[in-house]
Each structure stands twice: as C-alpha cells, then as structure tokens.
Design a protein around this motif. Structure first.
Motif, PDB file in Angstrom:
ATOM      1  N   MET A   1       0.726  -1.054   0.034  1.00  0.00           N
ATOM      2  CA  MET A   1      -0.102  -0.082   0.055  1.00  0.00           C
ATOM      3  C   MET A   1       0.862   1.379  -0.144  1.00  0.00           C
ATOM      4  SD  MET A   1      -3.214   1.016  -0.107  1.00  0.00           S
ATOM      5  CE  MET A   1      -4.702   1.363   0.639  1.00  0.00           C
ATOM      6  N   ILE A   2       1.719   1.317   0.854  1.00  0.00           N
ATOM      7  CA  ILE A   2       2.778   2.596   1.054  1.00  0.00           C
ATOM      8  C   ILE A   2       3.488   2.625  -0.329  1.00  0.00           C
ATOM      9  CG2 ILE A   2       4.708   3.626   2.274  1.00  0.00           C
ATOM     10  CD1 ILE A   2       3.496   2.466   4.847  1.00  0.00           C
ATOM     11  N   LEU A   3       4.036   1.378  -0.562  1.00  0.00           N
ATOM     12  CA  LEU A   3       4.802   1.478  -1.993  1.00  0.00           C
ATOM     13  C   LEU A   3       3.833   2.109  -3.017  1.00  0.00           C
ATOM     14  CD1 LEU A   3       7.390   0.967  -3.296  1.00  0.00           C
ATOM     15  CD2 LEU A   3       6.644  -1.450  -3.840  1.00  0.00           C
ATOM     16  N   ASN A   4       2.697   1.813  -3.364  1.00  0.00           N
ATOM     17  CA  ASN A   4       1.766   2.032  -4.518  1.00  0.00           C
ATOM     18  C   ASN A   4       1.579   3.570  -4.201  1.00  0.00           C
ATOM     19  OD1 ASN A   4       1.270  -0.319  -5.628  1.00  0.00           O
ATOM     20  ND2 ASN A   4      -0.620  -0.493  -4.674  1.00  0.00           N
ATOM     21  N   GLN A   5       1.588   4.160  -3.130  1.00  0.00           N
ATOM     22  CA  GLN A   5       1.278   5.576  -2.722  1.00  0.00           C
ATOM     23  C   GLN A   5       2.513   6.251  -3.158  1.00  0.00           C
ATOM     24  OE1 GLN A   5       0.278   5.685   1.377  1.00  0.00           O
ATOM     25  NE2 GLN A   5      -1.881   5.599   0.962  1.00  0.00           N
ATOM     26  N   LYS A   6       3.765   5.566  -2.789  1.00  0.00           N
ATOM     27  CA  LYS A   6       4.878   6.476  -3.432  1.00  0.00           C
ATOM     28  C   LYS A   6       5.161   6.330  -4.900  1.00  0.00           C
ATOM     29  CE  LYS A   6       7.517   5.787   0.888  1.00  0.00           C
ATOM     30  NZ  LYS A   6       8.797   5.375   1.354  1.00  0.00           N
ATOM     31  N   ILE A   7       4.877   5.295  -5.440  1.00  0.00           N
ATOM     32  CA  ILE A   7       4.731   5.021  -7.004  1.00  0.00           C
ATOM     33  C   ILE A   7       3.739   6.258  -7.651  1.00  0.00           C
ATOM     34  CG2 ILE A   7       4.352   3.769  -8.934  1.00  0.00           C
ATOM     35  CD1 ILE A   7       5.403   1.283  -7.227  1.00  0.00           C
ATOM     36  N   ASP A   8       2.690   6.369  -7.091  1.00  0.00           N
ATOM     37  CA  ASP A   8       1.674   7.026  -7.507  1.00  0.00           C
ATOM     38  C   ASP A   8       2.114   8.624  -7.360  1.00  0.00           C
ATOM     39  OD1 ASP A   8      -0.021   5.189  -8.190  1.00  0.00           O
ATOM     40  OD2 ASP A   8      -1.487   5.504  -6.511  1.00  0.00           O
ATOM     41  N   SER A   9       2.875   8.988  -6.381  1.00  0.00           N
ATOM     42  CA  SER A   9       3.248  10.202  -6.084  1.00  0.00           C
ATOM     43  C   SER A   9       4.522  10.562  -7.082  1.00  0.00           C
ATOM     44  CB  SER A   9       3.664  10.459  -4.500  1.00  0.00           C
ATOM     45  OG  SER A   9       4.396  11.765  -4.222  1.00  0.00           O
ATOM     46  N   LEU A  10       5.309   9.613  -7.465  1.00  0.00           N
ATOM     47  CA  LEU A  10       6.528   9.778  -7.965  1.00  0.00           C
ATOM     48  C   LEU A  10       5.885   9.966  -9.599  1.00  0.00           C
ATOM     49  CD1 LEU A  10       9.574   9.779  -8.668  1.00  0.00           C
ATOM     50  CD2 LEU A  10       9.462   7.481  -9.101  1.00  0.00           C
ATOM     51  N   MET A  11       4.967   9.117  -9.787  1.00  0.00           N
ATOM     52  CA  MET A  11       4.503   9.267 -11.446  1.00  0.00           C
ATOM     53  C   MET A  11       3.711  10.790 -11.600  1.00  0.00           C
ATOM     54  SD  MET A  11       2.849   5.731 -12.525  1.00  0.00           S
ATOM     55  CE  MET A  11       1.640   5.555 -11.252  1.00  0.00           C
ATOM     56  N   MET A  12       3.140  11.093 -10.309  1.00  0.00           N
ATOM     57  CA  MET A  12       2.425  12.493 -10.481  1.00  0.00           C
ATOM     58  C   MET A  12       3.503  13.675 -10.785  1.00  0.00           C
ATOM     59  SD  MET A  12      -0.196  14.655 -10.748  1.00  0.00           S
ATOM     60  CE  MET A  12      -1.726  13.775 -10.123  1.00  0.00           C
ATOM     61  N   VAL A  13       4.578  13.823 -10.116  1.00  0.00           N
ATOM     62  CA  VAL A  13       5.590  14.566 -10.172  1.00  0.00           C
ATOM     63  C   VAL A  13       6.102  14.270 -11.375  1.00  0.00           C
ATOM     64  CG1 VAL A  13       8.132  15.129  -9.139  1.00  0.00           C
ATOM     65  CG2 VAL A  13       6.223  14.550  -7.705  1.00  0.00           C
ATOM     66  N   VAL A  14       6.746  13.182 -11.857  1.00  0.00           N
ATOM     67  CA  VAL A  14       7.209  13.165 -13.355  1.00  0.00           C
ATOM     68  C   VAL A  14       6.185  13.552 -14.493  1.00  0.00           C
ATOM     69  CG1 VAL A  14       8.214  11.485 -14.965  1.00  0.00           C
ATOM     70  CG2 VAL A  14       8.782  11.358 -12.547  1.00  0.00           C
ATOM     71  N   GLY A  15       4.997  13.199 -14.270  1.00  0.00           N
ATOM     72  CA  GLY A  15       3.993  13.720 -15.511  1.00  0.00           C
ATOM     73  C   GLY A  15       3.917  15.291 -15.169  1.00  0.00           C
ATOM     74  N   ARG A  16       3.809  15.813 -14.017  1.00  0.00           N
ATOM     75  CA  ARG A  16       3.511  17.241 -14.041  1.00  0.00           C
ATOM     76  C   ARG A  16       4.868  18.073 -14.449  1.00  0.00           C
ATOM     77  NH1 ARG A  16       5.660  19.809  -9.901  1.00  0.00           N
ATOM     78  NH2 ARG A  16       5.667  18.124  -8.457  1.00  0.00           N
ATOM     79  N   VAL A  17       6.137  17.630 -14.091  1.00  0.00           N
ATOM     80  CA  VAL A  17       7.266  18.095 -14.605  1.00  0.00           C
ATOM     81  C   VAL A  17       7.355  18.018 -16.084  1.00  0.00           C
ATOM     82  CG1 VAL A  17       9.867  17.885 -14.653  1.00  0.00           C
ATOM     83  CG2 VAL A  17       8.448  17.998 -12.529  1.00  0.00           C
ATOM     84  N   LEU A  18       7.074  17.015 -16.647  1.00  0.00           N
ATOM     85  CA  LEU A  18       6.996  16.829 -17.983  1.00  0.00           C
ATOM     86  C   LEU A  18       6.137  17.944 -18.790  1.00  0.00           C
ATOM     87  CD1 LEU A  18       7.377  12.895 -18.673  1.00  0.00           C
ATOM     88  CD2 LEU A  18       9.403  14.593 -18.877  1.00  0.00           C
ATOM     89  N   LEU A  19       4.978  17.929 -18.186  1.00  0.00           N
ATOM     90  CA  LEU A  19       3.927  18.875 -18.879  1.00  0.00           C
ATOM     91  C   LEU A  19       4.631  20.194 -18.745  1.00  0.00           C
ATOM     92  CD1 LEU A  19       0.656  17.487 -17.791  1.00  0.00           C
ATOM     93  CD2 LEU A  19       1.283  17.988 -20.069  1.00  0.00           C
TER      94      LEU A  19
END
Length: 128
Positions: A1-19
């Motif tokens: 569960m915590i790993l999924n949250q960390k992955i989701d958070s990382l994906m959000m940061v990467v996506g936001r930075v790429l945009l």
C-alpha cells in the motif's frame, strides 16, 4: 500500500514536470525565433499578433515553470489548457490544408488534445 502511494506520487511529479517542460522550453524557444513566430501567427490569421505572441510566451514560460515547481497547479493547468485549445484552432488548422501538411498538422492537433486532456486531469487532482 505505501509502495503504491510512493509510486503514484512519483508518477504525478514526473508527469507534472514533463508537462511543465512541454510548455517552458517552447516558450523560451519562441523568444529566440520571435520574428519567425510573428510571421507564422500573421499567416495563420491570429488576431492581435503583436499582443498574442508575447502573452503566449509569458503564459508558457511562467505557467510551465509553475507546473515544474508545484505552484498554483489548478490555475496553471486550466490556463495552459485554454492556450492549448487556442493554439490548436489557430495554428494546427489541418482542416484548411491538404496532403502532407494536412497530415502533419492533424498529428500535432491530436497530440495537443492529449496534452490538453493531461492538463485537465492534472487540474482535477491538484491540491493547490
């Protein structure tokens, strides 16, 4: 569960930075090719070209940076969404073209629609 949250958070940061980079770098590039961009906007019939280009540059650079640095995400995303739609209507007007140019501009148009969708999703999930 915590790993999924960390992955989701990382994906959000990467996506936001790429945009953010997607807008920031072209905005800076428009400064270097300012006169060419004035010619393009004029040829495409963009109204108030002398105001539209500097405003576009400011929006792309400032709001692109806002996305990168996680500031005012909802507002930045919504304004960039509107700008992307306007760019599509005026610049990637494939319906007025034919042949290879029509295909090229249609591809840009549909790519920008994907970017616009990403901006809406980002705006809907933003906390600030």
């Amino acid at each position: 569960m915590i790993l999924n949250q960390k992955i989701d958070s990382l994906m959000m940061v990467v996506g936001r930075v790429l945009l953010g980079i997607y807008f920031l770098l072209p905005g800076l590039g428009k400064i270097l090719t300012y006169s060419d961009n004035i010619i393009l906007l004029t040829s495409k019939g963009v109204p108030l070209t002398q105001i539209a280009l500097p405003l576009t540059i400011l929006i792309e650079v400032i709001l692109g940076a806002m996305l990168i640095f996680d500031r005012y995400i909802k507002m930045s995303s919504m304004i960039l969404f509107a700008l992307t739609l306007l760019i599509n209507i005026f610049i990637h007007d494939f319906w007025n073209l034919s042949g290879v140019m029509q295909s090229h501009e249609a591809q840009n148009f549909y790519k920008n629609m994907g970017v616009a969708a990403g901006l809406l999703i980002l705006a809907s999930t933003a906390k600030n």
